[in-house]
Design an enzyme around this catalytic site. Structure first.
Site, mmCIF file in Angstrom:
data_model
loop_
_atom_site.group_PDB
_atom_site.id
_atom_site.type_symbol
_atom_site.label_atom_id
_atom_site.label_comp_id
_atom_site.label_asym_id
_atom_site.label_seq_id
_atom_site.Cartn_x
_atom_site.Cartn_y
_atom_site.Cartn_z
ATOM 1 N NE ARG A 108 -2.531 -0.242 3.600
ATOM 2 C CZ ARG A 108 -3.325 0.162 4.580
ATOM 3 N NH1 ARG A 108 -4.627 0.241 4.382
ATOM 4 N NH2 ARG A 108 -2.831 0.493 5.744
ATOM 5 C CB THR A 112 -2.599 7.138 -2.546
ATOM 6 O OG1 THR A 112 -1.842 5.924 -2.778
ATOM 7 C CG2 THR A 112 -1.821 8.306 -3.134
ATOM 8 C CG ASP A 204 2.695 -3.568 8.880
ATOM 9 O OD1 ASP A 204 2.893 -4.734 8.472
ATOM 10 O OD2 ASP A 204 2.744 -2.582 8.144
ATOM 11 C CG ASP A 207 6.347 -4.007 9.716
ATOM 12 O OD1 ASP A 207 7.027 -4.389 8.743
ATOM 13 O OD2 ASP A 207 5.991 -2.823 9.879
HETATM 14 C C1 PRP Z 1 -1.169 -4.938 4.249
HETATM 15 C C2 PRP Z 1 -1.996 -6.211 4.348
HETATM 16 C C3 PRP Z 1 -2.820 -6.157 3.082
HETATM 17 C C4 PRP Z 1 -3.079 -4.684 2.943
HETATM 18 C C5 PRP Z 1 -4.468 -4.406 3.433
HETATM 19 O O1 PRP Z 1 -0.113 -5.107 3.393
HETATM 20 O O2 PRP Z 1 -1.225 -7.376 4.442
HETATM 21 O O3 PRP Z 1 -2.167 -6.651 1.939
HETATM 22 O O4 PRP Z 1 -2.120 -4.004 3.769
HETATM 23 O O5 PRP Z 1 -4.801 -3.093 3.222
HETATM 24 P P1 PRP Z 1 -5.920 -2.629 2.177
HETATM 25 O O6 PRP Z 1 -7.119 -3.505 2.423
HETATM 26 O O7 PRP Z 1 -6.146 -1.207 2.575
HETATM 27 O O8 PRP Z 1 -5.378 -2.767 0.795
HETATM 28 P P2 PRP Z 1 1.001 -3.979 3.168
HETATM 29 O O9 PRP Z 1 0.619 -3.123 2.019
HETATM 30 O O10 PRP Z 1 1.297 -3.299 4.464
HETATM 31 O O11 PRP Z 1 2.245 -4.835 2.674
HETATM 32 P P3 PRP Z 1 3.038 -6.004 3.445
HETATM 33 O O12 PRP Z 1 2.154 -7.215 3.487
HETATM 34 O O13 PRP Z 1 4.229 -6.200 2.578
HETATM 35 O O14 PRP Z 1 3.406 -5.518 4.825
HETATM 36 N N1 URA Z 2 -2.350 -3.673 6.963
HETATM 37 C C1 URA Z 2 -1.954 -4.138 8.170
HETATM 38 O O1 URA Z 2 -1.002 -4.913 8.264
HETATM 39 N N2 URA Z 2 -2.631 -3.719 9.265
HETATM 40 C C2 URA Z 2 -3.672 -2.881 9.187
HETATM 41 O O2 URA Z 2 -4.261 -2.555 10.229
HETATM 42 C C3 URA Z 2 -4.070 -2.406 7.916
HETATM 43 C C4 URA Z 2 -3.387 -2.825 6.823
#
Ligand code: PRP
Ligand code: URA
Length: 213
Positions: A108, A112, A204, A207
């Protein structure tokens, strides 16, 4: 949130118990990873109640010959949304060790909140399979919608989506955009904060799974 007939919210005491530990900021990375896997296995049990390709096989029991239903070989493909979706793959592999895995990489944009694609590799023949898209967090729904659209463009027709925690905004968005995709969410949280994080949530997920913070 309004009622959708393509959404299942588990709200099951056993899963809720595990989610309480998952949410705790003091839960270790190892325990977090194990809990995500265990919850995924429990969810898969219900998620596969319908729409799973099966075959009838003849089995000789010690008493008689019977016909028994089995899941068709090579019928399921798991598609984790990278990174955090990776944490759910083993929870399904425990049940279906031979399931193929396709990967869709999205992150994400912090400003945005729009999903940005950086990787996509899907197994040959995925169009004919039951595709289980997995991601622990369904926040705005942008990532889930993008991944599902990509799979539909590829020709997939039998798609289910599994998330551990959903926000009402994201669940509604995906349910409305993809009425043919059943969405399974362990628990529905309150809302999103101004940074697009789920409240109360668990922080997160990527993480916490991979120790990157
Ligand atoms: C997180 C999560 C989803 C997304 C959800 O990933 O694992 O993929 O955010 O958010 P949304 O419904 O608003 O799209 P992130 O983009 O943080 O990437 P990561 O898994 O690499 O940490
Ligand atoms: N992605 C995450 O990992 N946690 C949240 O709360 C939202 C998006």
């Amino acid at each position: 949130m309004k009622d959708f007939n393509n959404v299942t919210i588990f709200n099951h005491p056993l899963i809720n118990h595990k989610i309480a530990i998952l949410r705790n900021e003091n839960t270790s990375m190892k325990e977090f990873r194990e809990l995500i896997e265990e919850i995924t296995t429990l969810m898969t049990f219900e998620c596969l109640r319908e729409g799973v390709p099966t075959v009838d096989v003849e089995v000789q029991t010690p008493l008689e010959l019977c016909t028994q239903q089995m899941v068709k070989d090579n019928a399921i493909v798991i598609v984790p949304i990278l990174r955090a979706g990776l944490g759910m793959v083993n929870g399904i592999h425990v049940l279906f060790p031979s399931a193929r895995v396709g990967h869709i990489g999205l992150y994400r944009d912090e400003e945005t909140l729009e999903p940005m694609e950086y990787y996509c590799k899907l197994p040959k023949g995925i169009e004919e399979k039951l595709v289980l898209v997995v991601d622990p967090m369904l926040a705005t729904g942008g990532s889930a919608c993008d991944a599902i659209e990509k799979l539909k463009q590829r020709g997939c027709k039998n798609i289910k989506f599994m998330a551990v925690i959903g926000a009402p905004e994201g669940v509604s968005r995906v349910a409305e955009a993809h009425p043919d995709v059943h969405i399974f969410v362990s628990t529905l949280d309150r809302c999103l904060n101004e940074h697009g994080y789920i409240l109360p949530g668990l922080g997160d997920a990527g993480d916490r799974l991979f120790g990157t913070k």
